[in-house]
Design an enzyme around this catalytic site. Structure first.
Site, short mmCIF file in Angstrom:
data_model
loop_
_atom_site.label_atom_id
_atom_site.label_comp_id
_atom_site.label_asym_id
_atom_site.label_seq_id
_atom_site.Cartn_x
_atom_site.Cartn_y
_atom_site.Cartn_z
N HIS A 55 36.96 53.84 -0.15
CA HIS A 55 36.24 53.29 0.93
C HIS A 55 35.73 54.26 1.29
O HIS A 55 34.24 54.00 1.53
CB HIS A 55 37.64 53.15 1.95
CG HIS A 55 36.39 51.96 3.24
ND1 HIS A 55 35.91 50.74 3.40
CD2 HIS A 55 36.08 52.97 4.63
CE1 HIS A 55 35.12 50.60 4.25
NE2 HIS A 55 35.25 51.73 5.31
N SER A 103 32.03 46.25 4.93
CA SER A 103 32.96 45.33 5.28
C SER A 103 33.89 46.00 6.19
O SER A 103 34.60 46.98 6.48
CB SER A 103 33.43 44.96 4.00
OG SER A 103 33.60 46.64 3.17
N HIS A 104 35.16 44.75 6.66
CA HIS A 104 36.22 45.22 7.48
C HIS A 104 37.07 43.77 6.36
O HIS A 104 37.86 42.94 7.68
CB HIS A 104 35.84 44.85 8.33
CG HIS A 104 37.03 45.58 9.39
ND1 HIS A 104 37.89 46.23 10.61
CD2 HIS A 104 36.68 47.17 9.08
CE1 HIS A 104 38.07 47.43 11.04
NE2 HIS A 104 36.83 47.84 9.71
N HIS A 106 39.50 43.67 4.17
CA HIS A 106 41.06 44.05 3.90
C HIS A 106 42.23 43.55 5.38
O HIS A 106 42.34 43.45 6.15
CB HIS A 106 41.84 45.08 3.04
CG HIS A 106 41.84 44.99 1.62
ND1 HIS A 106 42.01 46.00 1.22
CD2 HIS A 106 40.99 43.90 1.25
CE1 HIS A 106 41.95 45.77 0.24
NE2 HIS A 106 40.82 44.32 -0.02
N ARG A 125 28.19 51.13 15.97
CA ARG A 125 28.11 52.43 15.87
C ARG A 125 27.63 53.20 15.28
O ARG A 125 26.49 54.31 15.71
CB ARG A 125 30.04 53.04 16.35
CG ARG A 125 30.61 53.17 17.69
CD ARG A 125 31.89 53.68 17.71
NE ARG A 125 32.65 53.51 17.09
CZ ARG A 125 33.47 52.45 16.39
NH1 ARG A 125 33.72 51.49 16.99
NH2 ARG A 125 33.96 52.74 15.85
N ASP A 126 27.94 52.78 13.98
CA ASP A 126 26.25 53.36 12.89
C ASP A 126 24.76 53.19 13.40
O ASP A 126 24.45 53.62 13.27
CB ASP A 126 26.82 52.00 11.75
CG ASP A 126 27.99 53.21 10.53
OD1 ASP A 126 28.83 53.96 11.16
OD2 ASP A 126 28.64 52.18 9.70
N GLN A 250 42.90 48.68 13.12
CA GLN A 250 42.35 49.15 14.80
C GLN A 250 42.80 48.12 15.32
O GLN A 250 42.41 47.24 15.23
CB GLN A 250 41.56 49.60 14.22
CG GLN A 250 41.02 50.71 13.63
CD GLN A 250 40.83 50.24 11.59
OE1 GLN A 250 40.85 49.41 11.69
NE2 GLN A 250 39.97 50.68 10.76
N GLU A 322 41.56 56.10 13.00
CA GLU A 322 40.90 55.30 13.18
C GLU A 322 40.98 54.70 14.40
O GLU A 322 40.29 53.78 14.32
CB GLU A 322 40.54 54.46 11.71
CG GLU A 322 40.84 55.20 10.56
CD GLU A 322 40.69 54.47 9.26
OE1 GLU A 322 40.07 53.38 9.93
OE2 GLU A 322 40.69 55.20 8.36
N ASP A 510 23.44 46.36 1.41
CA ASP A 510 23.81 46.01 0.90
C ASP A 510 25.06 45.71 1.06
O ASP A 510 25.63 47.20 1.32
CB ASP A 510 22.98 45.74 -0.47
CG ASP A 510 23.49 47.44 -1.51
OD1 ASP A 510 25.60 47.76 -1.21
OD2 ASP A 510 22.86 47.81 -1.93
N SER A 550 32.80 47.65 -1.55
CA SER A 550 34.05 47.39 -0.70
C SER A 550 34.86 46.33 -2.41
O SER A 550 35.05 45.70 -2.95
CB SER A 550 33.95 45.91 -0.09
OG SER A 550 35.79 45.56 0.55
#
EC number: 6.3.5.3
Length: 749
Positions: A55, A103-104, A106, A125-126, A250, A322, A510, A550
């Site tokens: 990841h 992606s999140h 899993h 936040r990015d 998280q 995290e 993407d 991902s």
């Protein structure tokens, strides 16, 4: 338990270490020892394990992703490209826009609400870390079969997580997708996008420079949630027998994030930071190593000064945690007091945890004992690179030979009518308002277009009405049939969606969702899709600004369909000239732009009517897509188009249905003499759109299309309260509306 210091590591070279449990391969562990000239300490092992995870390190995809740079089209709008938290493009009038999709997946399967919520929080936040104010979010989603019991667990949780987090932040959710397919049953895809706005001079980068500058951690306290979270979780296939691969998801606090956003923007305005990095995947391991790696010196961190929620956390756990709503800033000593003052004003905890050094090492201490001494680039940027074997799957030819064009077709108008109703009421084509109504789409007052329009659009300057439009698209069925073409079809559709609203496409981000890279079949899909996307962006002139990969979206040996999701961002000089999708005025003339061919491979019709996947996807002509885009943009700008809707999933009849229902007006449609009514209604040929043209502009519109060489056929008129396909069937809008809107609520009741 004895603290594992650097000195202790040097004295005990043969000590057993849990490198395999942390996801490292034998050769990777050996390489760490080679880099350090000794065994790693426990803290160092924790850092390398999360930062070298799939990841975080892109170790299986780097060799293919480099095409995005090698084939990048010349584009004067690009201000910041791949390698930073998010790409940045110039949209004119001194404004820059940053956007990214990640992606999140899993975490959202294990804990749908928190997994999805923290996905939104992380991408926001990015964008914030680039110096921008976040202004909107989007959410491309994929779930298992709509009628599967587990979908009733996952989907509502994901939607509530996205909605509650985004709504609490005051960010409008302006678009996205919801797709159902059994291939996503154990691996739903929760992709999240955020877009932010700033002036050119406000761009910030993630780097730590200037010896003596302070490292400040600010935001939420660090806790045990998310230890090893997405970094490890997204780097392995699901296997119930391996609890170590299911770490804590998280936990998000959107109100804390809102304070963090406003605090950070005030800090930017006061010009108090030299570098900044959000804490997402890999937590402090990522923030410290990436800041030091991108800077001009080293870094010393006193880890015991980190503000904690749980005082029992070990140094390794603090480095791997995290926990959400945290940022790390590099601040000159003379500005620290003012920085801390602003944090206190916003009730944001801030702690000086270290400083930039004039050395070349990242050094971390725990109560005066050194537990990390590493070259930061080896952690952040010089991890393993795998050129994994790949080969065209043995089943690919048979899949493509199973031609969807040969499936049984409706015999006559009555059966056509029944199949149209089946299509528009199918889960993938039905209204998603049950979902999107849970999102605040208009907060901040600058949303111009949102669900279910072709693209979301926001105003970014209230005086000039400058705006940006964004669309996300991806069709896993097309990519399963041909990943190269499937990736280009995703790009083409998102490009077309942006142009349909009158905005000029500028750049893309993407999110490449695939199965296990250790499977040569999957790796071939990834290599082909990446090549297709890079080639397509070169032709369309839309550079890749950044994104996400991902992998391991796979349960056992069953992978998801290859699903490259593409986000296209465009700019529009005046949002008042936007083109909506609704057919809203009787008498508007309907034109079909582009060529319709017998292309049903991977189509919605083949799925809904025959539960079939086979054949070839529609052909792609990207030069034609550019031409269509130019027509749509010029028609919008010059008042020749009142409404436009791209043709994609479900073909012409789906597009006409959506536009009629959106505007509350019916349409009378004539089938062209050279087309079979079935093909005319259900084909999914690319490079097409249906537009509503005012009668007063028909001649000028035809002249424009003719001069540029774009096929344009008048197919009908906006009229009445039914959709009538001449000589075939008639369906009242009331019946279509019931069929279109009832499906999702019934499935999730």
């Amino acid at each position: 338990m004895t603290l594992d210091t650097v000195t202790n590591a040097e004295k005990t070279p043969e000590a057993d270490q849990p490198w395999a449990e942390l996801g490292l391969k034998p050769d990777e562990y050996a390489r760490i020892r080679e880099i350090l000239g000794r065994r790693p300490t426990g803290a160092e092992l924790a850092m390398y394990s999360v930062m070298w995870s799939e990841h975080c390190s892109y170790k299986s995809s780097k060799v293919h992703l480099k095409q995005f740079g090698e084939k990048a089209p010349e584009n004067d709008a690009m201000l910041v490209g791949i390698g930073e938290n998010a790409g940045v493009v110039d949209v004119g009038q001194g404004y820059a826009v940053t956007f990214k999709v990640e992606s999140h997946n899993h975490p959202s399967y294990i804990e749908p609400h928190q997994g999805a919520a923290t996905g939104i929080g992380g991408i926001v936040r990015d964008i914030l870390a680039m110096g921008a104010r976040p202004v909107a979010v989007m959410d491309p989603l994929r779930f298992g079969a709509a009628d599967h019991p587990d979908t009733k667990r996952v989907l509502p949780g994901v939607v509530s997580g996205i909605g509650s987090y985004g709504n609490c932040l005051g960010l409008p959710n302006i678009g996205g997708e919801v797709v159902f397919d059994a291939c996503y049953q154990g691996n739903p895809l929760v992709n999240a996008l955020c877009v932010g706005v700033m002036k050119h001079e406000d761009i910030h980068l993630a780097k730590a420079s200037g010896a003596g500058n302070k490292v400040i951690l600010y935001g939420a306290r660090t806790g045990g949630d998310g230890i090893g979270g997405v970094s490890v979780l997204a780097s392995e296939t699901f296997d119930d027998a391996k609890p170590s691969k299911r770490p804590a998801v998280q936990v998000g606090d959107p109100f804390q994030e809102k304070l963090l956003i406003e605090c950070t923007l005030e800090i930017f305005k006061a010009d108090l930071v030299d570098g900044i990095q959000d804490l997402g995947g890999a937590g402090l391991s990522c923030a410290t190593s990436e800041l030091a790696s991108a800077g001009s010196g080293g870094m010393r961190v006193e880890l015991d000064t980190v503000h904690l929620r749980d005082s029992s956390l070990s140094p390794e756990e603090i480095l791997m945690s995290e926990s959400q709503e945290r940022m790390c800033a590099i601040v000159e000593p003379g500005k620290v007091a003012r920085f801390l003052e602003i944090c206190e004003k916003w009730d944001v905890i801030a702690t000086v945890i270290g400083e930039v050094t004039d050395g070349e090492r990242l050094e971390i201490f725990w109560h005066g004992e050194q537990i990390v001494d590493v070259p930061p680039r080896t952690v952040a940027h010089e991890g393993p690179v795998y050129d994994r074997p790949y080969a065209r799957p043995s089943w690919q030819d048979a899949l493509q030979a199973d031609d969807a064009n040969k499936l049984a077709r409706p015999a006559g108008g009555d059966e056509l009518r029944r199949q149209v109703l089946a299509l528009v009421s199918s889960p993938n084509q039905a209204s998603k308002s049950w979902i999107t109504d849970q999102y605040d789409r208009f907060v901040q007052g600058n949303t111009v277009l949102s669900h279910p329009e072709d693209s979301g659009m926001v105003r970014i300057d209230e005086d000039t009405n400058l705006g940006v439009a964004i669309a996300t698209d991806g069709n896993g069925r097309f990519a399963k049939l041909d990943p190269y073409t499937g990736a280009q079809l995703a790009l083409a559709e998102a490009y077309r969606n942006v142009a349909a609203t009158g905005a000029k496409p500028l750049a893309i981000s993407d999110c490449l969702n695939f199965g296990s890279p250790e499977d040569p079949d999957v790796m071939w899909q990834f290599a082909e899709a990446t090549r297709g996307l890079a080639d397509g962006c070169l032709i369309l002139g839309t550079p890749v600004t950044g994104g996400n990969v991902s992998l391991y979206n796979q349960t056992g040996d069953v992978a998801i369909h290859p699903t490259p999701v593409v986000a296209v961002l465009g700019v529009i000089d005046d949002v008042n000239r936007r083109t909506p999708m609704a057919f809203a005025e009787e008498g508007q003339l309907l034109y079909l732009l582009g060529d319709t061919k017998e292309e049903l491979g991977g189509s919605a019709w083949s799925e809904v009517v025959h539960n079939h996947l086979g054949g070839l996807p529609p052909a792609v002509d990207l030069e034609r897509e550019r031409l269509l885009g130019e027509i749509l943009i010029a028609g919008s700008r010059d008042g020749m188009i009142d409404a436009a809707h791209d043709l994609s999933d479900g073909g012409l009849i789906q597009a006409v249905t959506e536009s009629c229902l959106r505007g509350g007006k019916g349409a009378r449609i004539v089938v062209p003499d050279d087309l079979d009514p079935f093909v005319f209604l259900f084909s999914e040929s690319a490079g097409r759109a249906v537009v509503a043209v005012p009668r007063s502009e028909e001649l000028r519109f035809n002249d424009m299309c003719g001069a540029r060489g774009l096929p344009a056929a008048r197919i009908g008129v906006v009229d009445g309260e039914t959709i009538e396909i001449q000589d075939q069937f008639t369906i009242p809008l009331s019946e279509l509306k019931q069929a279109h809107e009832a499906t999702i609520p019934a499935l999730l009741a």
